[in-house]
Design a protein around this motif. Structure first.
Motif, PDB file in Angstrom:
ATOM      1  N   GLU A 135       0.810  -1.214   0.000  1.00  0.00           N
ATOM      2  CA  GLU A 135       0.000   0.000   0.000  1.00  0.00           C
ATOM      3  C   GLU A 135       0.846   1.267   0.000  1.00  0.00           C
ATOM      4  OE1 GLU A 135      -3.667  -0.291   2.656  1.00  0.00           O
ATOM      5  OE2 GLU A 135      -2.381  -1.848   3.499  1.00  0.00           O
ATOM      6  N   THR A 136       1.948   1.230   0.716  1.00  0.00           N
ATOM      7  CA  THR A 136       2.778   2.422   0.850  1.00  0.00           C
ATOM      8  C   THR A 136       4.243   2.022   0.768  1.00  0.00           C
ATOM      9  OG1 THR A 136       2.905   2.195   3.259  1.00  0.00           O
ATOM     10  CG2 THR A 136       1.103   3.541   2.385  1.00  0.00           C
ATOM     11  N   GLY A 137       5.089   3.015   0.636  1.00  0.00           N
ATOM     12  CA  GLY A 137       6.521   2.743   0.667  1.00  0.00           C
ATOM     13  C   GLY A 137       7.093   2.470  -0.703  1.00  0.00           C
ATOM     14  N   GLN A 138       8.304   1.970  -0.713  1.00  0.00           N
ATOM     15  CA  GLN A 138       9.035   1.749  -1.952  1.00  0.00           C
ATOM     16  C   GLN A 138       8.430   0.608  -2.762  1.00  0.00           C
ATOM     17  OE1 GLN A 138      13.192   1.109  -1.271  1.00  0.00           O
ATOM     18  NE2 GLN A 138      13.632   0.552  -3.392  1.00  0.00           N
ATOM     19  N   ARG A 139       8.236   0.849  -4.062  1.00  0.00           N
ATOM     20  CA  ARG A 139       7.711  -0.199  -4.920  1.00  0.00           C
ATOM     21  C   ARG A 139       8.802  -1.207  -5.256  1.00  0.00           C
ATOM     22  NH1 ARG A 139       3.567   2.788  -9.173  1.00  0.00           N
ATOM     23  NH2 ARG A 139       2.223   3.735  -7.567  1.00  0.00           N
ATOM     24  N   TYR A 140       8.375  -2.392  -5.640  1.00  0.00           N
ATOM     25  CA  TYR A 140       9.321  -3.465  -5.898  1.00  0.00           C
ATOM     26  C   TYR A 140       8.796  -4.338  -7.030  1.00  0.00           C
ATOM     27  CZ  TYR A 140       5.869  -6.024  -3.159  1.00  0.00           C
ATOM     28  OH  TYR A 140       4.685  -6.564  -2.700  1.00  0.00           O
ATOM     29  N   THR A 141       9.639  -5.216  -7.535  1.00  0.00           N
ATOM     30  CA  THR A 141       9.222  -6.230  -8.495  1.00  0.00           C
ATOM     31  C   THR A 141       9.578  -7.587  -7.906  1.00  0.00           C
ATOM     32  OG1 THR A 141      11.315  -6.386  -9.704  1.00  0.00           O
ATOM     33  CG2 THR A 141       9.777  -4.653 -10.386  1.00  0.00           C
TER      34      THR A 141
END
Length: 377
Positions: A109-115
């Protein structure tokens, strides 16, 4: 005369977790036996790692990997005989990783996006390394579900987790395959909704009736047999994809009431990576130009010859999300990599999540896992 006016009430903002504090696990074990280990991935992201003390030393270790938006809670259901119970009784030391896709953490929902590259490169290898520091030369197995299994396959074919004693993969491994309508909905929804929302919630009570998510819940409720909005979103729609995550009658009432706790919001920004994999019918790397991810293979299926451990591919016969991905994987590996020790087992009458959350999973599913581990301990 001075008139006194009452200011209009301020609209309350939606409460979203912004800290990386882990939500407490729910279980019926003696708290003294549950060791929560402060743990971060190699890129600094805080994760969760839990060890369950078996009460004696020298047991083989088993790392449990949940699916995306689930958490370690799925292996510890207090309302039924769960996988951790079965592992303890059969002589193993369970370890549970909450990787960055866990609903016990706020990153969806929040924070750094990732793959999924980040999970394969950072989260899983770091957990395996930490466990090996603790268990020494004892055997280390992995039981992985859904995206936890898919990302594990990328770690394995990259050579980042060598020497595992055995791997149980549930739902999907190297050859992700979705139904045509599911794949189409993921693509269309991702494009249409990305400018308005970045994740799809599952708990209607938190978002309320007059929210931008209401049309999604309304769509999920079409032709649904269950009146519960969370069940409709998961069982009837799989976050709007039109797939089904479990066979409804396999889930107990107590577990059904906890679905919003066991499965969290699904981030839309992960869809391009998932879509690329589904189109390739293989687990593929997302980052092609970033040198940090160079150790991951471009295509894990092409690098499957690096797998150095026996693998059990498990799937429910009624898997409404990944269909026959595991059967396909077994056929492809038998043809392309016949030297690998890979077997396939289908569980009649089960879907996807109910292979772990189902009321009868201990009788119908866990025996296959324990038999496989027991042959190699």
């Amino acid at each position: 005369m001075i008139f006194k006016t009452t200011p209009a009430p301020r609209r309350q903002l939606r409460r979203v977790r912004t800290t990386t504090a882990l939500r407490p696990l729910r279980h019926r074990l003696d708290p003294a036996r549950v060791e929560e280990i402060p743990f971060r991935a190699a890129d600094g992201v805080r994760l969760g790692l839990t060890r369950v003390d078996p009460g004696e030393s020298g047991r083989p270790a088993v790392l449990l990997l949940h699916g995306h938006t689930a958490s370690a809670d799925m292996f510890l259901l207090p309302e039924t005989r769960n996988l951790v119970d079965s592992l303890l009784d059969d002589g193993y030391e369970p370890w549970l990783l909450d990787w960055r896709g866990s609903c016990r953490l706020p990153y969806n929902e929040t924070g750094q996006r990732y793959t999924y590259d980040d999970v394969a490169l950072y989260d899983i290898p770091a957990a395996v390394s930490h466990i090996r520091e603790r268990v020494g030369d004892r055997p280390l197995f992995v039981v992985a579900h859904c995206i936890g299994s898919l990302t594990l396959s990328l770690s394995m074919t990259a050579g980042l987790v060598p020497g595992l004693a055995g791997v149980v993969s549930q739902g999907v491994f190297l050859t992700p395959k979705l139904a045509g309508r599911t794949s189409l909905r993921m693509s269309v929804a991702g494009e249409l909704l990305k400018s308005r929302i970045d994740h799809i919630p599952v708990d209607f009570r938190k978002v309320g009736l007059w929210s931008k998510y209401t049309p999604l819940f309304a769509l999920a409720s079409r032709k649904a047999d269950c009146p519960d909005p969370t069940c409709q979103m998961l069982h009837n729609s799989a976050w709007g994809s039109g797939a089904s995550l479990f066979v409804h009658e396999n889930v107990s009432e107590a577990t059904h009431d906890r679905l919003a706790e066991l499965l969290g919001p699904a981030p839309l920004w992960i869809l391009p990576h998932l879509r690329r994999m589904e189109l390739a019918r293989s687990v593929v790397r997302w980052h092609d130009t970033d040198g940090r991810y160079r150790s991951l293979p471009r295509n894990a299926l092409d690098a499957a010859g690096r797998i150095d451990t026996p693998v059990l591919l498990l799937a429910g016969s009624e898997n409404g999300l990944w269909l026959d991905s595991q059967k396909l994987c077994h056929e492809v590996l038998a043809h392309r990599q016949p030297q690998l020790d890979v077997r396939y087992t289908e569980i009649p009458g089960y879907g996807h999540l109910d292979t772990f959350l189902g009321r009868g999973a201990a009788l119908d599913v866990f025996g296959h896992i324990l038999d496989f581990l027991g042959e190699r301990r």
